[in-house]
Design a protein around this motif. Structure first.
Motif, PDB file in Angstrom:
ATOM      1  N   ILE A 125     -55.998  -6.187 -40.153  1.00  0.00           N
ATOM      2  CA  ILE A 125     -56.235  -7.821 -40.255  1.00  0.00           C
ATOM      3  C   ILE A 125     -57.155  -8.155 -38.941  1.00  0.00           C
ATOM      4  O   ILE A 125     -56.528  -7.836 -37.774  1.00  0.00           O
ATOM      5  CB  ILE A 125     -55.369  -8.896 -40.425  1.00  0.00           C
TER       6      ILE A 125
ATOM      7  N   ALA B  81     -58.844 -11.549 -37.455  1.00  0.00           N
ATOM      8  CA  ALA B  81     -59.413 -12.987 -37.787  1.00  0.00           C
ATOM      9  C   ALA B  81     -59.885 -13.515 -36.660  1.00  0.00           C
ATOM     10  O   ALA B  81     -59.365 -13.502 -35.300  1.00  0.00           O
ATOM     11  CB  ALA B  81     -57.918 -13.725 -37.760  1.00  0.00           C
TER      12      ALA B  81
ATOM     13  N   PHE C 138     -53.278 -19.356 -44.751  1.00  0.00           N
ATOM     14  CA  PHE C 138     -53.814 -18.264 -44.097  1.00  0.00           C
ATOM     15  C   PHE C 138     -53.725 -17.082 -44.779  1.00  0.00           C
ATOM     16  O   PHE C 138     -54.591 -15.859 -45.188  1.00  0.00           O
ATOM     17  CB  PHE C 138     -53.218 -18.002 -42.519  1.00  0.00           C
TER      18      PHE C 138
ATOM     19  N   VAL D  77     -61.113 -18.297 -37.218  1.00  0.00           N
ATOM     20  CA  VAL D  77     -60.935 -18.673 -38.557  1.00  0.00           C
ATOM     21  C   VAL D  77     -60.458 -20.048 -38.609  1.00  0.00           C
ATOM     22  O   VAL D  77     -59.367 -20.469 -38.136  1.00  0.00           O
ATOM     23  CB  VAL D  77     -60.002 -17.625 -39.315  1.00  0.00           C
TER      24      VAL D  77
ATOM     25  N   CYS E 135     -56.309 -16.929 -47.552  1.00  0.00           N
ATOM     26  CA  CYS E 135     -57.558 -16.380 -47.055  1.00  0.00           C
ATOM     27  C   CYS E 135     -57.799 -15.087 -46.844  1.00  0.00           C
ATOM     28  O   CYS E 135     -58.798 -14.462 -46.991  1.00  0.00           O
ATOM     29  CB  CYS E 135     -57.887 -17.273 -45.518  1.00  0.00           C
ATOM     30  N   CYS E 136     -56.510 -14.380 -46.536  1.00  0.00           N
ATOM     31  CA  CYS E 136     -56.691 -12.814 -46.193  1.00  0.00           C
ATOM     32  C   CYS E 136     -57.110 -11.857 -47.522  1.00  0.00           C
ATOM     33  O   CYS E 136     -57.389 -10.784 -47.493  1.00  0.00           O
ATOM     34  CB  CYS E 136     -55.291 -12.280 -45.871  1.00  0.00           C
TER      35      CYS E 136
ATOM     36  N   LEU F 132     -63.214 -13.302 -41.075  1.00  0.00           N
ATOM     37  CA  LEU F 132     -61.853 -12.559 -41.393  1.00  0.00           C
ATOM     38  C   LEU F 132     -62.109 -11.172 -41.783  1.00  0.00           C
ATOM     39  O   LEU F 132     -62.637 -11.031 -43.145  1.00  0.00           O
ATOM     40  CB  LEU F 132     -61.319 -13.550 -42.334  1.00  0.00           C
TER      41      LEU F 132
ATOM     42  N   VAL G  33     -62.650 -19.079 -46.290  1.00  0.00           N
ATOM     43  CA  VAL G  33     -62.536 -19.804 -44.853  1.00  0.00           C
ATOM     44  C   VAL G  33     -63.862 -20.695 -44.838  1.00  0.00           C
ATOM     45  O   VAL G  33     -64.809 -20.571 -45.373  1.00  0.00           O
ATOM     46  CB  VAL G  33     -62.643 -18.557 -43.875  1.00  0.00           C
TER      47      VAL G  33
END
Length: 259
Positions: free
Chosen positions: A6, A8, A47, A11, A50-51, A62, A57
């Motif tokens: 990951i 970010a 969050f 974001v 969003c992943c 991301l 976003v």
């Protein structure tokens, strides 16, 4: 150097006029366990969503395993990909929701093998064998033929975890995975998360059980966010300032405990 699982980068996420995520920056490497802390409503679950592009976003980038999740970039402009392409990106992302999200008309075993068979195209017999191994690990092999309505909340939580593990994900997103679990099962869950080779991002209000396995902490609060190692964030003065109330961090039998 390994590609972050990951990444970010600034974001943001807004719902109308309400900005929930305010410039999140965090990197989680393969195999790491990251813990998201903060008061209710601070954007922790948002969050996570969003992943895997269940939420879009508003601004920033991301990246999941080197790819922008949910978008394709051309000449500096992001274009949203199709739902079919987004589903393909999610194949290696497992998620344990606060809501158990089990199919009520299917047995426990049928729920667990659904994604491996339909998405990853595993042979049904192989998927069933793997599912029974996972049920054995969570102590619920005897519930393989039961339906969700016949299970307690804690049992449904464990089944949802087995369902997520069945996909052999490279990234596991867990939203309150210890919810509804008794202390013994909570400890076993934390141990399974620590042993799994995937990168794990875990939202929890139950801080103490996970402290021993966490590599990175992300605190989300009304005024922004703080990222650091357990040693950097999990200190009395830091947590007291973040939460706006006294929080004591002490050592008990060689373990860090938050009071």
């Amino acid at each position: 150097m390994a590609t972050p699982m990951i990444s970010a980068q600034n974001v943001h996420k807004s719902f109308g006029q309400l900005e929930v995520l305010k410039g999140i920056d965090i990197t989680v490497m393969p195999g790491e366990v990251a813990c998201l802390l903060g008061p209710s409503g601070s954007g922790k679950s948002t969050f996570l969503r969003c992943c895997n592009h269940l939420e879009k976003v508003t601004a920033g980038r991301l990246y999941i395993d080197g790819e922008i999740i949910g978008y394709r970039e051309r000449d500096g402009v992001l274009y949203e990909i199709s739902e079919k392409e987004a589903a393909a990106q999610r194949q290696d992302i497992g998620m344990v929701f606060q809501q158990f999200n089990l199919f009520s008309h299917r047995t426990v075993l049928e729920n667990i093998i659904e994604a491996p068979v339909q998405v990853k195209k595993q042979k049904p017999e192989e998927a069933k064998e793997r599912a029974m191994e996972l049920l054995e690990k969570v102590g619920l092999a005897h519930k393989a033929d039961a339906y969700p309505v016949q299970l307690s909340g804690g049992q449904q939580q464990l089944i949802r975890q087995a369902q997520a593990f069945s996909q052999s994900p490279e990234l596991l997103l867990c939203d309150e995975p210890l919810l509804s679990l008794d202390p013994a099962r909570a400890r076993n869950t934390v141990q399974r998360l620590a042993e799994h080779p995937a990168a794990v991002v875990c939202v929890t209000h139950s801080i103490n059980p996970v402290l021993g396995v966490v590599d990175r902490v992300l605190y989300l609060g009304p005024e922004g966010h703080v990222v650091g190692s357990v040693g950097e964030v999990m200190r009395s003065e830091v947590l007291s300032e973040l939460y706006g109330t006294r929080v004591d961090v002490v050592e008990v039998d060689g373990r860090m405990v938050v009071l």
